[in-house]
Each structure stands twice: as C-alpha cells, then as structure tokens.
Design a protein around this motif. Structure first.
Motif, short mmCIF file in Angstrom:
data_model
loop_
_atom_site.label_atom_id
_atom_site.label_comp_id
_atom_site.label_asym_id
_atom_site.label_seq_id
_atom_site.Cartn_x
_atom_site.Cartn_y
_atom_site.Cartn_z
N LEU A 198 0.49 -1.15 -0.27
CA LEU A 198 -0.14 0.23 -0.26
C LEU A 198 0.59 0.90 -0.33
O LEU A 198 0.35 2.15 -0.54
N GLN A 199 2.26 1.41 0.77
CA GLN A 199 3.08 2.40 0.86
C GLN A 199 3.48 2.31 -0.14
O GLN A 199 4.00 3.71 -0.71
N GLN A 200 3.40 1.40 -1.27
CA GLN A 200 4.26 2.03 -2.52
C GLN A 200 2.73 2.72 -3.76
O GLN A 200 3.36 3.26 -4.96
N MET A 201 1.80 2.95 -3.10
CA MET A 201 0.99 3.19 -4.35
C MET A 201 0.88 5.14 -4.49
O MET A 201 0.96 5.47 -3.24
N PRO A 202 1.08 5.27 -5.22
CA PRO A 202 1.36 6.27 -5.04
C PRO A 202 0.28 7.49 -4.86
O PRO A 202 0.76 8.37 -4.47
N ASN A 203 -0.90 7.43 -4.88
CA ASN A 203 -2.20 8.48 -4.62
C ASN A 203 -2.88 7.59 -3.05
O ASN A 203 -4.32 8.10 -2.62
N VAL A 204 -1.97 6.65 -2.51
CA VAL A 204 -2.41 6.59 -1.06
C VAL A 204 -1.11 7.56 0.08
O VAL A 204 -0.26 7.72 -0.50
N ASN A 205 -2.38 8.56 0.58
CA ASN A 205 -1.59 8.48 1.96
C ASN A 205 -2.18 8.33 3.45
O ASN A 205 -2.30 7.41 3.44
N PHE A 206 -1.25 8.97 4.46
CA PHE A 206 -1.12 8.21 5.59
C PHE A 206 -1.33 9.36 7.19
O PHE A 206 -0.82 9.89 6.49
N LEU A 207 -2.41 8.98 7.44
CA LEU A 207 -2.34 9.90 8.87
C LEU A 207 -2.06 8.95 10.15
O LEU A 207 -3.34 8.96 10.43
N THR A 208 -0.80 9.35 10.62
CA THR A 208 -1.23 8.41 11.76
C THR A 208 -0.08 8.84 13.17
O THR A 208 0.67 10.13 11.89
#
Length: 334
Positions: A198-208
C-alpha cells in the motif's frame, strides 16, 4: 394431517462461500432451495472482511482474492437459481409434521430440512463513536462495501489498521482518486507485506497517529473529518468524498444458541453426516463443530455435499441420491 403451506426441500441459513456452494449442490439435485442471508449481498465474511486478501487454500487455485472467489461462486450459484433472500435474519424454527416453520425478521417460511452455514454467526461492524456519525451513515460514511466501483475517482478516507482495512485500501486505491488511511497508531496490525504494498501506491496517504473526533458537512458537499493527534492537542480538518470505517466486527451466536441445538465451543455439534442433535437440521462450515476440524473454507466446501445428500435422504428416504456432478447434471438438464 398435513398442512397446506408451501415447503422448500432445503433452506440454507447463511450466504457465505460454504452456504452458496451448498445451495448450488442442492439445486443440482433439483431440490427446491432457498438461501437466507442477513447481509445485503452474498459472500459473508469473505466479502465483508477480506475481499482483497489473497487466499492460498482454495482447491484448484494457486492463489485467488476473496473478491474473485465470491464473484465465481455467485456466478455458479445464480446459474442454478436457488431463491435468495438478503437482509433477512432467521430468528427461530419450529418442528412441523412436514418439516420446519422458520421465522425470520421479514416473514414465515417452511422447509423440509435446514442446513446452517452461518460462519461465525451474526456480525456487526464496530461503529464510529462520534455523536453525529449516524447522520452520515448510508451516505458518505460506510461500514460495508458491496460495490467498490461507487468509489471510482473519489477521495476516500479509510479508518483502521487491521488486515481488513488494509485489504480494502489495496482494493480501492487503483480506482479511487486518492486513499488516505487514518490510524490511531504509527504501526499497523495488518500483514507487513500488505502495508508495504500500500505504501508503494502513489495515490495513497497515511495520517498517523490520529483518531476521528467529529464529522461535519463541508460547504462543498464533502465530508469534513476532524482528527486529533494521539497524546497531543493538535487537531486537523481534512475533506473527503467518503469515509470508510473498518474497526473490525463483533460476532455473536446468541440467536443460534437459542435454537436448542447441542453446542461446543460456541459452535453446533454435528455427526459424521453433518447432522445436529435435532433430526432434519444440519450444520456446515465454521459454525459446525467436529473435533479436529480445521477452520478453512475448503473444509466447509467438502461438508456441503455431505450435508445436502444426507438432508435429502432424510426428506426423501426412498430416493437414491447421486453424488457425482456428471450424473447430477444429466438429471438437472433434463
């Protein structure tokens, strides 16, 4: 004296993979069959909890996704045309002279025999605990995803850090404009390889590490999600088209346990014939208890023909029940 009610030969309680295959095999026998499923679509836990998960223990597939498995099973089930009743829960059943009277949340129906394929029992999503969450449910706030295509080209927030949440993010990212994963910790409970993918996908962000504190309707019509950082006073407002909450599910066998069947470890004890302690009632899949039984979809698939054949022998003791698909299909097509 017989009653005048119309009886199904077999009623399958539960529309997950095992229940679907049981209905298919029952219809191969030309038995009048219905499936009763409490969710709004077939697929059970696989569709609701891990549609994007790769499965390696399905016979004839080196690997397949939960979604593809259910797609193929649905096509097979529909080809044999059992009656399917969704968003309907079986509450009780009572013995009659010809079989059973079944009470559901929507109707009373009758069946000569019953096969319980209820998986882990009824399960409900753990909901977002903010005051106005119910206002957005069924609109921009989702707990189940029955049709992933509705999120095409949309900005999605997905709250949760387990396997199911990450699986859904992997499923939706290729078609969404963006996916933002919100989790209360920096580390995820999900499989490390899934998180890495998932981290490799360009349109995915993480809010943690953030938690959702409130929801509001933005002037643009989008959903304003108010976040608070863990152990911090910092707050952040973010706009999304949709919010998917996946905090897991709580399961219950309370209704099943009220049916008066012998139970063991919150499952229904069955014989080698898959018969329960009440003649005419059978159980298969994860809801069925036999010592040494592995909790696999493949196990339940193997139990389905056993239960169907024995249930139909119970209903029609003078009929020989053919077992092989070639013989069954000759009968079915004619």
């Amino acid at each position: 004296m017989s009653d005048n009610n119309e009886y199904y030969d077999l009623t399958i309680i539960g529309g997950g993979p095992v229940g679907m295959f049981a209905a298919t095999y029952s219809r191969m026998h030309m038995a009048k069959t219905q499936i009763i499923e409490s969710l709004d679509s077939l697929g059970g836990q696989v569709s609701a909890l891990f549609p994007a998960k790769t499965l390696y223990d399905i016979p004839a597939y080196y690997q397949t996704s939960g979604k593809d498995l259910i797609t193929n099973l649905t096509e097979q089930t529909n080809a044999f045309e059992p009656d399917i009743f969704l968003k309907e829960t079986v509450e009780s059943f009572t013995k009659t002279e010809q079989g059973f009277m079944i009470k559901t949340t929507k109707r009373t129906t009758y069946s000569k025999a019953i096969i319980i394929a209820a998986g882990i029992g009824s399960f409900e999503p753990r909901k977002l605990r903010v005051d106005n969450a119910p206002f957005f449910e069924g609109q921009q706030l989702h707990y189940f995803i029955s049709d992933p295509t509705i999120f095409k080209n949309r900005n999605i927030a997905l709250a949760g850090g387990g396997d199911s949440a990450i699986d859904w993010a992997l499923e939706l990212a290729p078609q969404a404009r963006s996916v933002t994963v919100i989790h209360r910790r920096d580390k995820f409970r999900a499989l490390e390889s899934s998180v890495h993918a998932l981290q490799q996908m360009p349109n995915v962000n993480f809010l943690t590490p953030y938690t959702i504190k409130d929801l509001k309707e933005a002037a643009s019509g989008q959903l304003k999600v108010i976040l608070q950082k863990a152990r911090d006073k910092e707050r952040k407002n973010v706009l999304f088209d949709d919010l998917i909450v996946n905090y897991g599910f709580s399961s219950s066998n309370t209704i099943i346990e009220s049916w008066g069947l012998d139970m063991e470890r919150h499952a229904i004890k069955v014989s080698e014939k898959q018969e329960t302690s009440l003649p005419g009632i059978y159980a298969i899949g994860d809801i069925a208890y036999k010592e040494g039984r592995p909790a696999l979809i493949a196990s339940g698939m193997g139990e389905a023909p056993t239960a169907v054949n024995n249930a139909l022998l119970y209903v029609y003791p003078d009929r020989r029940q053919p077992a092989h698909s070639t013989e069954l299909m000759l009968k079915y097509k004619h």
